[in-house]
Design an enzyme around this catalytic site. Sequence first.
Site, short mmCIF file in Angstrom:
data_model
loop_
_atom_site.label_atom_id
_atom_site.label_comp_id
_atom_site.label_asym_id
_atom_site.label_seq_id
_atom_site.Cartn_x
_atom_site.Cartn_y
_atom_site.Cartn_z
N LYS A 153 0.82 -1.21 0.00
CA LYS A 153 0.00 0.00 0.00
C LYS A 153 0.85 1.26 0.00
O LYS A 153 0.66 2.16 -0.83
CB LYS A 153 -0.93 -0.01 1.21
CG LYS A 153 -2.02 -1.06 1.14
CD LYS A 153 -2.89 -0.98 2.37
CE LYS A 153 -4.00 -2.02 2.30
NZ LYS A 153 -4.84 -1.98 3.51
N VAL A 154 1.79 1.35 0.95
CA VAL A 154 2.61 2.56 1.05
C VAL A 154 3.55 2.66 -0.14
O VAL A 154 3.69 3.73 -0.76
CB VAL A 154 3.39 2.59 2.38
CG1 VAL A 154 4.28 3.83 2.44
CG2 VAL A 154 2.44 2.57 3.56
N ASP A 162 9.25 -6.44 -5.80
CA ASP A 162 8.41 -7.14 -4.82
C ASP A 162 8.12 -8.49 -5.45
O ASP A 162 7.39 -8.56 -6.44
CB ASP A 162 7.12 -6.37 -4.55
CG ASP A 162 6.31 -6.98 -3.42
OD1 ASP A 162 6.29 -8.22 -3.31
OD2 ASP A 162 5.67 -6.23 -2.65
N ALA A 194 9.93 2.62 6.66
CA ALA A 194 9.28 1.33 6.90
C ALA A 194 9.59 0.84 8.32
O ALA A 194 8.92 1.21 9.28
CB ALA A 194 9.71 0.32 5.85
N ARG A 195 10.61 -0.01 8.44
CA ARG A 195 11.02 -0.56 9.73
C ARG A 195 12.53 -0.39 9.85
O ARG A 195 13.28 -0.63 8.90
CB ARG A 195 10.66 -2.04 9.86
CG ARG A 195 9.26 -2.41 9.46
CD ARG A 195 8.19 -1.73 10.27
NE ARG A 195 8.16 -2.16 11.65
CZ ARG A 195 7.38 -1.57 12.56
NH1 ARG A 195 6.63 -0.54 12.23
NH2 ARG A 195 7.38 -2.01 13.80
N GLU A 244 14.47 2.35 19.05
CA GLU A 244 13.80 3.64 19.14
C GLU A 244 13.41 3.93 20.59
O GLU A 244 12.83 3.08 21.26
CB GLU A 244 12.56 3.65 18.24
CG GLU A 244 12.90 3.55 16.77
CD GLU A 244 11.68 3.65 15.86
OE1 GLU A 244 10.54 3.73 16.38
OE2 GLU A 244 11.85 3.65 14.63
N HIS A 275 10.24 8.91 13.79
CA HIS A 275 9.12 8.00 13.49
C HIS A 275 7.81 8.77 13.33
O HIS A 275 6.83 8.56 14.04
CB HIS A 275 8.98 6.94 14.58
CG HIS A 275 8.34 5.67 14.08
ND1 HIS A 275 8.66 4.43 14.55
CD2 HIS A 275 7.38 5.47 13.14
CE1 HIS A 275 7.94 3.51 13.93
NE2 HIS A 275 7.15 4.12 13.08
N LEU A 276 7.81 9.66 12.34
CA LEU A 276 6.66 10.54 12.09
C LEU A 276 5.80 10.08 10.92
O LEU A 276 4.91 10.81 10.49
CB LEU A 276 7.15 11.97 11.81
CG LEU A 276 7.93 12.66 12.93
CD1 LEU A 276 8.37 14.05 12.48
CD2 LEU A 276 7.10 12.76 14.21
N GLY A 277 6.04 8.88 10.41
CA GLY A 277 5.33 8.43 9.22
C GLY A 277 3.83 8.54 9.30
O GLY A 277 3.17 8.89 8.32
N ALA A 278 3.26 8.25 10.46
CA ALA A 278 1.80 8.30 10.61
C ALA A 278 1.34 9.56 11.33
O ALA A 278 0.16 9.66 11.69
CB ALA A 278 1.32 7.07 11.38
#
Length: 588
Positions: A195-196, A215, A275-276, A305, A324-327
């Site tokens: 999705k991302v 992928d 991502a991670r 983190e 970690h501001l992705g969301a």
Amino acid sequence: MATSLNLSSIFSSSSRLVTTPSSVFPIRQRRRIILVTSSSSGGGGKPTILVTEKLGQAGIDLLKKYANVDCSYDLSLEELCTKISLCDALIVRSGTKVGRDVFESSRGRLKVVGRAGVGIDNVDLAAATEYGCLVVNAPTANTVAAAEHGIALLTAMARNIAQADASIKAGKWTRNKYVGVSLVGKTLAVLGFGKVGSEVARRARGLGMHVITHDPYAPADRARAIGVELVSFEVAISTADFISLHLPLTAATSKMMNDVTFAMMKKGVRIVNVARGGVIDEEALLRALDSGIVAQAALDVFTVEPPVKDNKLVLHESVTATPHLGASTMEAQEGVSIEVAEAVIGALRGELAATAVNAPMVPLEVLRELKPYVVLAEKLGRLAVQLVTGGSGVNAVKVTYASSRAPDDLDTRLLRAMVIKGIIEPISSVFINLVNSDYIAKQRGVKISEERMVLDGSPENPIEYITVRIANVESRFASALSESGEIKVEGRVKQGVPSLTKVGLFGVDVSLEGSVILCRQVDQPGMIGKVASILGDENVNVSFMSVGRIAPGKQAVMAIGVDEQPSKETLKKIGDIPAIEEFVFLKL
């Protein structure tokens, strides 16, 4: 009433299933699956939900319509363990660690843990399953926010925005030091086309970039639909000017970006990771930055983190870092709060949860009877997908159950879910179970069909054999193809042990344990000895060998079970035997 059975006595933890008394879900009488039954709580019978980190107000308001909500932030572990025994559900973000001690302290009352976000690294899933607690997450609401943050980091890195901002605030005016690079015409490799990743690709195309993606299980037509080229991993990282990571953190992707992969990249490549953290070997990235192989990196996530105060990577002048501001947009946080609230409320009501990541409840008698067939189904799915050539894209799977039982006397939903689990879970951070298997398969564009083959004879065994076919793909092992060109594997349970009995048109007899090497060869004397000799010389223990052939002197397929993965050099020696026409190594 039948008593509940401890799952560990009949399944490995990877199956992620728990049981419920048969009277709750009698087979063929009630088709609804009860996930959680809420016990009586204080406050007029309403359940109590503990929220330990800030959640969007829309989600809080939704929770309050159904439950008593306790918003207690920044709890110590001791405080959390004290409170949890009075709660039916717990909602956390990434900052609260929900370990075994939390589940033990709940004394069986905690029924649902909701993770407001995607990652569930901070929740002990094994303990949750053991204590009968469902874990749900909110995987969709922050997709756009994460993609936008990835693009923001991409552009900020390319134009040195963070460094120039810090410089001018320090009273400097050094324009020449912060000359950037243009994005137009540059090649962006998106690693992970979920999705991302696909949303990042769309936006990068709008910036005039040439976008490629890797992928192994993304359909090529899905990539082509938005003007993106699907390529191999090696091509992606060796030709890209920019690399954007959108991979789940799994055993296969842990430290995927390392000294070896950095050495394959263009000198001066730029890397973005929203991502991670664990997909990058941070020490290796630091070396690549210092050597100039990597010109810049933009990182929103880290292995630990928060990172330590003097983290060399964070302090590096060529790194743009965010915490970690992705969301972290208002819209995403509201959306996540609603998504997790709906999942938690639904689970407490006993409804199916499409975002469940660990354990539905299934009948005790079904688990007992199907135990070895569940393992067989997952292993056949896992084996079949490893035979697919990367980039082919899995989109059509057919499962056949051969049984002498009447169709209404054989509940195959669990087996179907385990085939899906075997196919999808090894390359995804998603945990597949009976509840979410069809949802995840549909989300990934994988169509699953089933058929029953009714056999004559005694219905003593629920299933004689299971066949898994994957259509419309290329195979890494041509001998695995059926007459109609599908990848085909077949297995049965022999004396309680799942076994592989057919690959393509070739009959074999292989216990589905450890790993296996499949070789197609000319059927001639001495082949078993030659392969066994090579493996023995390299100290690789052989657990079994089986040979299936079409006719004497023609082609044959040899299956060799091994306890550990042979080195590349060892596998090459096997492939160099003149009579061997093709081979493949598979982890079972």
